[in-house]
Design a protein around this motif. Structure first.
Motif, PDB file in Angstrom:
ATOM      1  N   ASN A 174      -0.146   1.056  17.857  1.00  0.00           N
ATOM      2  CA  ASN A 174      -0.030   0.622  16.472  1.00  0.00           C
ATOM      3  C   ASN A 174       0.738  -0.691  16.360  1.00  0.00           C
ATOM      4  OD1 ASN A 174      -0.019   3.822  16.343  1.00  0.00           O
ATOM      5  ND2 ASN A 174      -0.942   3.026  14.481  1.00  0.00           N
ATOM      6  N   PHE A 175       1.824  -0.811  17.102  1.00  0.00           N
ATOM      7  CA  PHE A 175       2.607  -2.041  17.043  1.00  0.00           C
ATOM      8  C   PHE A 175       1.840  -3.223  17.624  1.00  0.00           C
ATOM      9  CE2 PHE A 175       6.245   0.966  16.831  1.00  0.00           C
ATOM     10  CZ  PHE A 175       6.720   0.558  15.605  1.00  0.00           C
ATOM     11  N   ILE A 176       1.061  -3.000  18.667  1.00  0.00           N
ATOM     12  CA  ILE A 176       0.256  -4.080  19.240  1.00  0.00           C
ATOM     13  C   ILE A 176      -0.815  -4.512  18.248  1.00  0.00           C
ATOM     14  CG2 ILE A 176      -1.427  -4.617  21.046  1.00  0.00           C
ATOM     15  CD1 ILE A 176       0.272  -2.832  22.922  1.00  0.00           C
ATOM     16  N   LEU A 177      -1.475  -3.540  17.610  1.00  0.00           N
ATOM     17  CA  LEU A 177      -2.489  -3.876  16.608  1.00  0.00           C
ATOM     18  C   LEU A 177      -1.876  -4.607  15.415  1.00  0.00           C
ATOM     19  CD1 LEU A 177      -4.641  -0.619  16.606  1.00  0.00           C
ATOM     20  CD2 LEU A 177      -5.306  -2.862  17.465  1.00  0.00           C
ATOM     21  N   LEU A 178      -0.687  -4.203  14.998  1.00  0.00           N
ATOM     22  CA  LEU A 178      -0.003  -4.903  13.906  1.00  0.00           C
ATOM     23  C   LEU A 178       0.320  -6.345  14.285  1.00  0.00           C
ATOM     24  CD1 LEU A 178       2.451  -2.208  12.510  1.00  0.00           C
ATOM     25  CD2 LEU A 178       0.734  -3.448  11.215  1.00  0.00           C
ATOM     26  N   ILE A 206      -4.493  -2.881   7.971  1.00  0.00           N
ATOM     27  CA  ILE A 206      -4.642  -1.570   7.330  1.00  0.00           C
ATOM     28  C   ILE A 206      -5.091  -0.544   8.365  1.00  0.00           C
ATOM     29  CG2 ILE A 206      -6.032  -0.271   5.664  1.00  0.00           C
ATOM     30  CD1 ILE A 206      -6.010  -2.804   3.915  1.00  0.00           C
ATOM     31  N   TYR A 207      -6.038  -0.930   9.210  1.00  0.00           N
ATOM     32  CA  TYR A 207      -6.497  -0.022  10.262  1.00  0.00           C
ATOM     33  C   TYR A 207      -5.362   0.334  11.218  1.00  0.00           C
ATOM     34  CZ  TYR A 207      -8.679   1.713  14.480  1.00  0.00           C
ATOM     35  OH  TYR A 207      -8.991   2.472  15.571  1.00  0.00           O
ATOM     36  N   SER A 208      -4.540  -0.651  11.591  1.00  0.00           N
ATOM     37  CA  SER A 208      -3.466  -0.377  12.538  1.00  0.00           C
ATOM     38  C   SER A 208      -2.397   0.529  11.941  1.00  0.00           C
ATOM     39  CB  SER A 208      -2.842  -1.683  13.034  1.00  0.00           C
ATOM     40  OG  SER A 208      -2.224  -2.362  11.968  1.00  0.00           O
ATOM     41  N   VAL A 209      -2.227   0.494  10.628  1.00  0.00           N
ATOM     42  CA  VAL A 209      -1.272   1.405   9.993  1.00  0.00           C
ATOM     43  C   VAL A 209      -1.859   2.814   9.928  1.00  0.00           C
ATOM     44  CG1 VAL A 209      -0.144   1.943   7.797  1.00  0.00           C
ATOM     45  CG2 VAL A 209      -0.072  -0.378   8.682  1.00  0.00           C
ATOM     46  N   LEU A 210      -3.155   2.926   9.665  1.00  0.00           N
ATOM     47  CA  LEU A 210      -3.790   4.232   9.532  1.00  0.00           C
ATOM     48  C   LEU A 210      -4.194   4.845  10.867  1.00  0.00           C
ATOM     49  CD1 LEU A 210      -6.058   3.605   6.424  1.00  0.00           C
ATOM     50  CD2 LEU A 210      -3.832   4.720   6.505  1.00  0.00           C
ATOM     51  N   HIS A 211      -4.176   4.064  11.942  1.00  0.00           N
ATOM     52  CA  HIS A 211      -4.583   4.549  13.263  1.00  0.00           C
ATOM     53  C   HIS A 211      -3.627   5.642  13.727  1.00  0.00           C
ATOM     54  CE1 HIS A 211      -6.238   4.474  17.290  1.00  0.00           C
ATOM     55  NE2 HIS A 211      -5.023   4.318  17.765  1.00  0.00           N
TER      56      HIS A 211
END
Length: 95
Positions: A12-16, A65-70
């Protein structure tokens, strides 16, 4: 050091971080010299500024948004769900 239960996983942190970099890149591509009262700069209507940069920003916001909901994947042997134990002496709570 034991692992704490965070709401986000490393993924999640990498995607953010990647999403934020895409948004910043979109804003950098959108910037540039503008027109003044005395001179007209047709560069303000370039495809980079009115098509590419806003599209990058939208993609960055959607991926954020996807990285928060992942949902992070759980390890098969490590379930965080606690099983409820029933006290056999106290059967009043069983309905």
């Amino acid at each position: 050091m034991d692992k704490r239960n965070f709401a986000f996983d490393r993924v999640n942190f990498i995607l953010l971080a990647v999403s934020m970099a895409v948004i910043v890149l979109g804003f950098i591509l959108m910037s540039g010299p503008g027109s003044t009262d005395t001179t007209y700069n047709p560069e303000i209507f370039s495809a980079r500024r009115i098509k590419l940069a806003p599209a990058l920003c939208v993609i960055g916001f959607l991926s954020m948004i996807y990285s928060v909901l992942h949902k992070p994947k759980t390890v098969a042997g490590n379930d965080d769900k606690k099983e409820e134990t029933v006290n056999p002496e106290n059967t009043d709570e069983l309905v």
